[in-house]
Design a protein around this motif. Structure first.
Motif, short mmCIF file in Angstrom:
data_model
loop_
_atom_site.label_atom_id
_atom_site.label_comp_id
_atom_site.label_asym_id
_atom_site.label_seq_id
_atom_site.Cartn_x
_atom_site.Cartn_y
_atom_site.Cartn_z
N ALA A 1 0.82 -1.21 0.00
CA ALA A 1 0.00 0.00 0.00
C ALA A 1 0.85 1.26 0.00
N GLN A 2 2.08 1.14 0.52
CA GLN A 2 2.94 2.30 0.58
C GLN A 2 4.02 2.26 -0.51
N ALA A 3 3.79 1.46 -1.53
CA ALA A 3 4.77 1.33 -2.59
C ALA A 3 4.91 2.63 -3.36
N PRO A 4 6.08 2.87 -3.92
CA PRO A 4 6.28 4.09 -4.71
C PRO A 4 5.38 4.08 -5.92
N PRO A 5 4.72 5.20 -6.25
CA PRO A 5 3.76 5.22 -7.34
C PRO A 5 4.37 4.95 -8.71
N GLU A 6 5.64 5.27 -8.90
CA GLU A 6 6.24 5.08 -10.20
C GLU A 6 7.38 4.07 -10.17
N ALA A 7 7.32 3.12 -9.24
CA ALA A 7 8.31 2.04 -9.16
C ALA A 7 9.74 2.57 -9.25
N ALA A 8 10.12 3.38 -8.25
CA ALA A 8 11.46 3.95 -8.23
C ALA A 8 12.51 2.84 -8.32
N HIS A 9 13.62 3.16 -9.01
CA HIS A 9 14.68 2.18 -9.22
C HIS A 9 15.82 2.45 -8.24
N VAL A 10 16.15 1.46 -7.43
CA VAL A 10 17.18 1.58 -6.41
C VAL A 10 18.40 0.75 -6.80
N LEU A 11 19.58 1.37 -6.73
CA LEU A 11 20.83 0.65 -6.93
C LEU A 11 21.41 0.35 -5.55
N LEU A 12 21.57 -0.92 -5.22
CA LEU A 12 22.07 -1.36 -3.92
C LEU A 12 23.51 -1.83 -4.07
N GLY B 1 15.82 -2.01 10.91
CA GLY B 1 14.57 -2.72 10.70
C GLY B 1 13.95 -2.34 9.37
N ARG B 2 13.09 -3.20 8.89
CA ARG B 2 12.40 -2.95 7.61
C ARG B 2 11.63 -1.62 7.62
N PRO B 3 10.83 -1.32 8.67
CA PRO B 3 10.07 -0.06 8.65
C PRO B 3 10.96 1.17 8.57
N GLU B 4 12.08 1.16 9.32
CA GLU B 4 12.97 2.31 9.31
C GLU B 4 13.59 2.51 7.93
N LEU B 5 14.10 1.43 7.34
CA LEU B 5 14.74 1.54 6.03
C LEU B 5 13.76 2.07 4.99
N LEU B 6 12.55 1.51 4.95
CA LEU B 6 11.57 1.94 3.96
C LEU B 6 11.15 3.39 4.19
N ALA B 7 11.02 3.77 5.47
CA ALA B 7 10.61 5.15 5.78
C ALA B 7 11.69 6.14 5.32
N ARG C 1 11.62 6.38 1.48
CA ARG C 1 10.49 7.19 1.02
C ARG C 1 10.75 8.67 1.25
N ALA C 2 11.33 8.99 2.42
CA ALA C 2 11.58 10.40 2.74
C ALA C 2 12.59 11.02 1.78
N VAL C 3 13.67 10.30 1.48
CA VAL C 3 14.69 10.82 0.58
C VAL C 3 14.13 10.99 -0.83
N LEU C 4 13.36 10.01 -1.30
CA LEU C 4 12.77 10.12 -2.63
C LEU C 4 11.76 11.26 -2.69
N ARG C 5 11.04 11.45 -1.59
CA ARG C 5 10.05 12.54 -1.53
C ARG C 5 10.75 13.89 -1.60
N ARG C 6 11.85 14.04 -0.86
CA ARG C 6 12.59 15.30 -0.89
C ARG C 6 13.17 15.56 -2.28
N ALA C 7 13.64 14.48 -2.93
CA ALA C 7 14.26 14.63 -4.24
C ALA C 7 13.24 15.04 -5.30
N SER C 8 11.96 14.75 -5.04
CA SER C 8 10.93 15.04 -6.04
C SER C 8 10.30 16.41 -5.84
N ILE C 9 10.64 17.12 -4.77
CA ILE C 9 10.02 18.42 -4.50
C ILE C 9 10.52 19.45 -5.51
#
Length: 244
Positions: A3-14, A112-118, A121-129
């Motif tokens: 439900a909290q997935a990125p709307p445009e399937a952001a691509h992450v390089l790990l 933890g999973r919640p922290e990493l995902l949060a 999301r926050a970094v991608l949100r800031r990058a899109s502003i």
């Protein structure tokens, strides 16, 4: 899709040399709707870069060969892709170094999973502003009230032509204002856009950082300040911004 997935399937390089952690993080991100490309070293990362468009880099600090910090320097010299550092070392000096080199966030292992995902999301949100229009060429500099900020070298020059030193946090805050001229920015908005640079995010830390930046942009006697305080609302860049 989550439900909290990125709307445009952001691509992450790990970039992570531990096979177990790389597999775990890859699974977590894919289950959350992200596209993920994994590699284990800087050499692998550079071999992928020419043909790979990514929205975010998750970069381990301790890598074989070239360290994550050195890779971060190289990434910042090439562009502005968001970077989150991952490290088993939770020393303050390491966190500060990563942020000063241009990382958008720093996550200590184990996480933890919640922290990493949060945080992602926050970094991608800031990058899109307020992104630049896709059709527009990215400017090399921003000029305002006689000042000039070079976006490539991150150098600030005053109206007299003298260079003015900015910390990483001051540069990022100035860039936020320059991308939103004439718009009142509340403390929460500034926190969101500069969180990776603030050691202890709070309204007070925002006020302190704005105060430091305003002192460096001190106008001539009698001239209006470049950054205005809007009582009860926040701060606003009053100057016109020209993209060059």
């Amino acid at each position: 899709m989550n439900a909290q997935a990125p709307p445009e399937a952001a691509h992450v390089l790990l970039v992570e040399d531990d096979d177990g952690i790389r597999a775990l993080v890859t699974r977590i991100l894919r289950e959350s709707g992200y596209r993920v490309t994994g590699c284990r070293s800087g050499a692998d990362m550079w071999s992928l870069q020419p043909d790979l468009a990514v929205d975010l880099v998750l970069l381990d600090v301790m890598l074989p060969g070239v360290s994550g910090f050195d890779l971060l320097r190289a990434l910042r010299a090439k562009g502005t892709v968001p970077v989150i550092m991952l490290s088993a070392r939770n020393e303050e000096a390491d966190r500060v170094l990563g942020l000063e080199l241009g990382a958008d966030d720093y996550v200590a292992k184990p996480f933890g999973r919640p922290e990493l995902l949060a945080r992602i999301r926050a970094v991608l949100r800031r990058a899109s502003i307020a992104p630049l229009p896709a059709a527009a060429a990215r400017p090399e500099a921003l000029a305002f009230a006689g000042w000039r900020l070079d976006l490539r070298s991150r150098a600030l020059v005053d109206p007299e032509g003298a260079a003015v030193d900015l910390s990483g946090a001051e540069h990022d805050l100035l860039l936020v204002f320059l991308e939103h001229p004439g718009r009142v920015l509340g403390r929460e908005q500034i926190l969101e856009m500069c969180r990776g640079r603030l050691a202890a995010p709070s309204d007070r830390s925002v006020d302190t950082l704005v105060s430091r930046l305003r002192r460096k942009l001190e106008p001539p006697d009698g001239a209006a300040p470049v950054i205005k305080t809007v009582r009860g609302s926040g701060y606003m860049l009053s100057a016109k911004v020209v993209r060059a």
